[in-house]
Scaffold this active site. Structure first.
Site, short mmCIF file in Angstrom:
data_model
loop_
_atom_site.label_atom_id
_atom_site.label_comp_id
_atom_site.label_asym_id
_atom_site.label_seq_id
_atom_site.Cartn_x
_atom_site.Cartn_y
_atom_site.Cartn_z
N SER A 17 51.57 51.31 40.77
CA SER A 17 52.63 50.32 40.75
C SER A 17 53.97 50.99 40.52
CB SER A 17 52.36 49.34 39.61
OG SER A 17 53.50 48.56 39.35
N TYR A 42 50.38 47.67 30.30
CA TYR A 42 49.94 47.63 31.70
C TYR A 42 50.43 48.88 32.44
CZ TYR A 42 50.09 46.50 36.67
OH TYR A 42 49.97 46.56 38.04
N LYS A 63 48.44 52.36 34.26
CA LYS A 63 48.61 52.91 35.62
C LYS A 63 48.94 54.40 35.55
CE LYS A 63 47.74 49.20 37.97
NZ LYS A 63 46.48 49.09 38.70
P1 NAD Z 1 44.43 40.20 41.52
O1 NAD Z 1 44.22 39.83 40.10
O2 NAD Z 1 44.67 39.12 42.51
O3 NAD Z 1 43.20 41.08 42.04
C1 NAD Z 1 42.43 41.89 41.19
C2 NAD Z 1 40.96 41.56 41.47
O4 NAD Z 1 40.16 42.40 40.66
C3 NAD Z 1 40.60 40.12 41.13
O5 NAD Z 1 39.89 39.56 42.21
C4 NAD Z 1 39.71 40.23 39.87
O6 NAD Z 1 38.75 39.22 39.84
C5 NAD Z 1 39.12 41.61 40.04
N1 NAD Z 1 38.80 42.32 38.80
C6 NAD Z 1 39.56 42.46 37.68
N2 NAD Z 1 38.94 43.22 36.78
C7 NAD Z 1 37.74 43.59 37.33
C8 NAD Z 1 36.66 44.39 36.88
N3 NAD Z 1 36.68 44.95 35.69
N4 NAD Z 1 35.60 44.56 37.71
C9 NAD Z 1 35.58 43.98 38.94
N5 NAD Z 1 36.58 43.20 39.40
C10 NAD Z 1 37.66 43.03 38.62
O7 NAD Z 1 45.63 41.27 41.55
P2 NAD Z 1 46.43 41.86 42.78
O8 NAD Z 1 47.81 41.34 42.73
O9 NAD Z 1 45.63 41.73 44.02
O10 NAD Z 1 46.49 43.39 42.33
C11 NAD Z 1 45.53 44.33 42.75
C12 NAD Z 1 45.86 45.67 42.14
O11 NAD Z 1 47.19 46.05 42.49
C13 NAD Z 1 45.80 45.69 40.62
O12 NAD Z 1 45.25 46.93 40.21
C14 NAD Z 1 47.25 45.60 40.21
O13 NAD Z 1 47.49 46.20 38.96
C15 NAD Z 1 47.94 46.35 41.33
N6 NAD Z 1 49.34 45.96 41.52
C16 NAD Z 1 49.66 44.64 41.74
C17 NAD Z 1 51.01 44.28 41.90
C18 NAD Z 1 51.40 42.83 42.10
O14 NAD Z 1 52.58 42.51 41.89
N7 NAD Z 1 50.50 41.94 42.52
C19 NAD Z 1 52.02 45.25 41.84
C20 NAD Z 1 51.65 46.57 41.65
C21 NAD Z 1 50.30 46.92 41.49
N1 UFG Z 2 62.47 36.34 37.69
C1 UFG Z 2 63.21 35.21 37.42
N2 UFG Z 2 62.53 34.07 37.09
C2 UFG Z 2 61.17 33.99 37.04
C3 UFG Z 2 60.42 35.17 37.33
C4 UFG Z 2 61.11 36.32 37.65
O1 UFG Z 2 64.44 35.23 37.46
O2 UFG Z 2 60.63 32.92 36.73
C5 UFG Z 2 63.18 37.57 38.08
C6 UFG Z 2 62.93 38.75 37.16
O3 UFG Z 2 63.81 38.73 36.07
C7 UFG Z 2 63.16 39.93 38.12
C8 UFG Z 2 62.69 39.38 39.48
O4 UFG Z 2 62.73 37.97 39.35
O5 UFG Z 2 64.53 40.21 38.22
C9 UFG Z 2 61.28 39.81 39.84
O6 UFG Z 2 60.40 39.49 38.77
P1 UFG Z 2 58.82 39.50 38.94
O7 UFG Z 2 58.24 39.06 37.65
O8 UFG Z 2 58.42 38.78 40.17
O9 UFG Z 2 58.51 41.04 39.23
P2 UFG Z 2 58.80 42.34 38.35
O10 UFG Z 2 59.62 43.25 39.20
O11 UFG Z 2 59.31 42.01 37.02
O12 UFG Z 2 57.34 42.93 38.16
C10 UFG Z 2 56.41 42.99 39.24
C11 UFG Z 2 54.99 42.94 38.69
C12 UFG Z 2 54.71 44.20 37.92
C13 UFG Z 2 54.98 45.39 38.77
C14 UFG Z 2 56.38 45.36 39.29
C15 UFG Z 2 56.66 46.51 40.22
O13 UFG Z 2 54.83 41.81 37.84
O14 UFG Z 2 53.36 44.22 37.54
O15 UFG Z 2 56.61 44.15 39.99
O16 UFG Z 2 55.72 46.53 41.23
F1 UFG Z 2 54.81 46.50 38.04
#
Ligand code: NAD
Ligand code: UFG
Length: 343
Positions: A132, A156, A160
């Protein structure tokens, strides 16, 4: 759509029923890979599998289980020819990680460690890992390059960095590992069918899911967290990326893996930063009416500005984001409408 022919070794997709995982499964099938999902459904619904079958034209094999279940993982590798693993499974909420850090270390770090051990024993050394942009913490400059220093302020983010470190140490200790550490920026949008998308439990933490619920009439008004940042309009700037572009980044990474020696970090972003108010405006245009928002205080822990330099992804993976803000909003809105039962 007619079922595409799949061939070659199976791609194990942990967390494949989740938001990014499910979209990646669609791309993997389209690229001809046999896929096996392993998911404990802690943050996904089993209906996703029906939706995936409708989109891809084939049933996607899925094992319900946890990556921390060693016996299960060993069985998976014994019973299937796994060519590579895409490891999405884990917990992902920054705020929650400060409340229950041990769950985060347990799921994200211990889970990944166990997976790597089982992969090593099985002789499978090809991994695509979900990292991430949070690993960059508050970057000293933008756009962010992969060689920027790592640092983060929450549990978190630390999980990572730890898993990235484990991968780097492992790859340095033994030849033959090919690991892509994909650092995602802010994934939004959904598959254009509106059949799969992001479905947060409870009040959404992230901007787009919250704003989509405002558009659907499920929430009254968006709170914009901070309007005094040193950005053009004072609100936070991020690199939003369409989840289908992100998904395609994984098939590109898989194809490039043989040429990636060791553990190689790669940003997956568009390289373009948009503010919170840009996002409100873009979604309002797609929905056809202004969406209500109010300017409020900064959210603790947030940074002003974060967007990627995506040039390594283009050079190493031959991948570049294709979709712009309008498509992200249109596809996100189609999913929200169908998921909220709106016409
Ligand atoms: P998500 O929660 O939708 O998907 C994660 C999936 O993993 C879920 O289906 C959950 O049921 C499963 N899971 C969780 N723990 C598990 C375990 N111990 N064993 C088996 N299954 C398990 O999340 P996502 O948004 O699809 O994110 C996927 C990956 O990408 C995560 O590792 C997250 O940290 C990373 N990531 C997400 C974002 C974001 O903004 N969505 C940004 C950067 C990185
Ligand atoms: N924001 C608002 N109102 C809300 C939610 C968010 O103004 O209700 C703003 C935040 O302050 C920020 C922007 O919208 O300026 C984006 O916020 P998000 O929460 O959507 O995303 P972040 O960049 O804070 O974090 C996300 C994921 C993290 C990941 C990161 C970088 O939540 O897990 O992107 O990939 F690490």
């Amino acid at each position: 759509m007619p079922a595409p022919k799949t061939s070659g070794p199976t791609i194990l997709v942990t967390g494949g029923a989740g938001f990014i995982g499910s979209h990646t499964v669609v791309e993997l099938v389209a690229a001809g890979h046999p896929v096996l999902i392993l998911d404990n459904f802690s943050n996904a619904k089993p209906e996703v599998l029906d939706r995936l079958a409708r989109i891809t034209g084939q049933a996607i094999p899925c094992i319900t289980g946890d990556v921390r279940d060693r016996a299960l993982l060993e069985r998976v590798f014994a019973d299937h020819t796994i060519g590579a693993v895409i490891h999405f499974a884990g917990l992902k909420a920054v705020g929650e990680s400060t409340e229950v850090p041990l769950s985060y270390y347990q799921n994200n770090v211990a889970g990944s460690l166990q997976l790597l051990e089982v992969m090593q024993a099985a002789g499978c050394r090809n991994l695509v890992f979900s990292s991430s942009a949070t690993v960059y913490g508050d970057p000293h400059a933008v756009p962010i390059r992969e060689d920027f220093p790592l640092g983060t302020t929450n549990a978190y983010g630390r999980t990572k960095i730890m898993v990235e470190d484990i991968c780097r140490d492992l790859a340095a200790s033994e030849r033959g590992w090919h690991i892509a550490l994909l650092r995602y920026f802010n994934p939004v949008g959904a598959h254009p069918s509106g059949l799969i998308g992001e479905e947060p439990q409870g009040v959404p933490n992230n901007l787009m899911p919250y704003l989509l619920q405002v558009a659907a009439g499920q929430r009254e008004c968006l709170s914009v967290f901070g309007s005094d940042y040193p950005t053009p309009d004072g609100t936070g700037v991020r690199d939003y990326i369409h989840v289908m572009d992100l998904a395609r980044g994984h098939t590109a990474a898989l194809a490039a893996l043989p040429g990636l020696d060791g553990a190689v970090p790669v940003n997956l972003g568009t390289g373009q930063g948009y503010s919170v108010l840009d996002m409100v405006k873009a979604l309002s245009a797609v929905v056809g009416r202004p969406l209500p928002y109010t300017l409020t205080a900064r959210r603790p822990g947030d940074i002003a500005c974060c967007y990627s330099d995506p040039s390594r992804a283009e050079a190493m993976l031959g991948w570049k984001a294709r979709f712009g803000l309008e498509t992200m909003c249109r596809d996100g809105w189609a999913w929200q409408r169908s998921n909220s039962g709106l016409s």
